[in-house]
Scaffold this motif. Structure first.
Motif, short mmCIF file in Angstrom:
data_model
loop_
_atom_site.label_atom_id
_atom_site.label_comp_id
_atom_site.label_asym_id
_atom_site.label_seq_id
_atom_site.Cartn_x
_atom_site.Cartn_y
_atom_site.Cartn_z
N GLN A 176 0.82 -1.20 0.00
CA GLN A 176 0.00 0.00 0.00
C GLN A 176 0.86 1.26 0.00
O GLN A 176 0.53 2.25 -0.65
N LEU A 177 1.98 1.21 0.70
CA LEU A 177 2.90 2.33 0.72
C LEU A 177 3.53 2.56 -0.64
O LEU A 177 3.72 3.71 -1.08
N ILE A 178 3.85 1.48 -1.34
CA ILE A 178 4.39 1.59 -2.70
C ILE A 178 3.38 2.30 -3.60
O ILE A 178 3.73 3.24 -4.34
N PHE A 179 2.12 1.88 -3.53
CA PHE A 179 1.09 2.50 -4.36
C PHE A 179 0.87 3.97 -3.97
O PHE A 179 0.69 4.82 -4.83
N LEU A 180 0.91 4.28 -2.68
CA LEU A 180 0.73 5.65 -2.22
C LEU A 180 1.84 6.56 -2.72
O LEU A 180 1.58 7.65 -3.24
N MET A 181 3.09 6.11 -2.59
CA MET A 181 4.21 6.92 -3.07
C MET A 181 4.16 7.10 -4.58
O MET A 181 4.48 8.18 -5.10
N THR A 182 3.76 6.07 -5.29
CA THR A 182 3.66 6.15 -6.75
C THR A 182 2.57 7.14 -7.17
O THR A 182 2.77 7.94 -8.09
N ILE A 183 1.45 7.11 -6.49
CA ILE A 183 0.36 8.04 -6.80
C ILE A 183 0.79 9.47 -6.52
O ILE A 183 0.53 10.38 -7.31
N ILE A 184 1.49 9.68 -5.41
CA ILE A 184 1.99 11.02 -5.09
C ILE A 184 2.95 11.50 -6.18
O ILE A 184 2.87 12.65 -6.64
N ALA A 185 3.85 10.63 -6.61
CA ALA A 185 4.80 11.01 -7.65
C ALA A 185 4.09 11.34 -8.96
O ALA A 185 4.44 12.31 -9.64
N LEU A 186 3.09 10.55 -9.32
CA LEU A 186 2.35 10.80 -10.56
C LEU A 186 1.56 12.10 -10.48
O LEU A 186 1.49 12.85 -11.46
N VAL A 187 0.98 12.40 -9.32
CA VAL A 187 0.22 13.65 -9.17
C VAL A 187 1.15 14.85 -9.27
O VAL A 187 0.85 15.82 -9.98
#
Length: 113
Positions: free
Chosen positions: A57-68
């Motif tokens: 979940q942390l991987i997905f959260l960091m990836t979403i933040i980077a994409l945003v």
């Protein structure tokens, strides 16, 4: 195998976050996509297990933040062109200097052969 994918996902997600806040933000899409792939594969492998899924979940959260952040920077970042007149003057001066230097050179016919 699962730990390896989680580690690769973390590395790619962290790299995506770091690149998204730097001037190289357009490159951040590549590690973000890799982090999503590694996270998806790890989720599929953890599907039937009772293991902790907080890391994925942390991987997905960091990836979403980077994409945003990357998308925000690419949409709202404006490129400003500086004063081009100064650049043109410097270019003309350097061209004139080069011509003067070439005219000052003495070329013998023996050097050409």
């Amino acid at each position: 195998m699962k730990k390896f994918l989680v580690i690769l996902g973390f590395i790619a997600a962290i790299l995506a976050v770091v690149l998204s806040v730097t001037p190289l933000s357009k490159i951040a899409y590549l590690p973000a996509a890799a982090a999503l792939v590694f996270g998806s594969i790890a989720t599929y492998l953890f599907k039937g297990k009772q293991d902790s899924k907080k890391s994925i979940q942390l991987i997905f959260l960091m990836t979403i933040i980077a994409l945003v952040v990357t998308t925000y920077k690419s949409v709202y970042n404006t490129v400003e062109v500086g004063n081009t007149e100064e650049l043109l003057e410097k270019e003309n001066e350097s061209e004139e200097n080069a011509i003067e230097e070439l005219e000052e050179l003495e070329i013998d016919e023996a050097d050409l052969e």
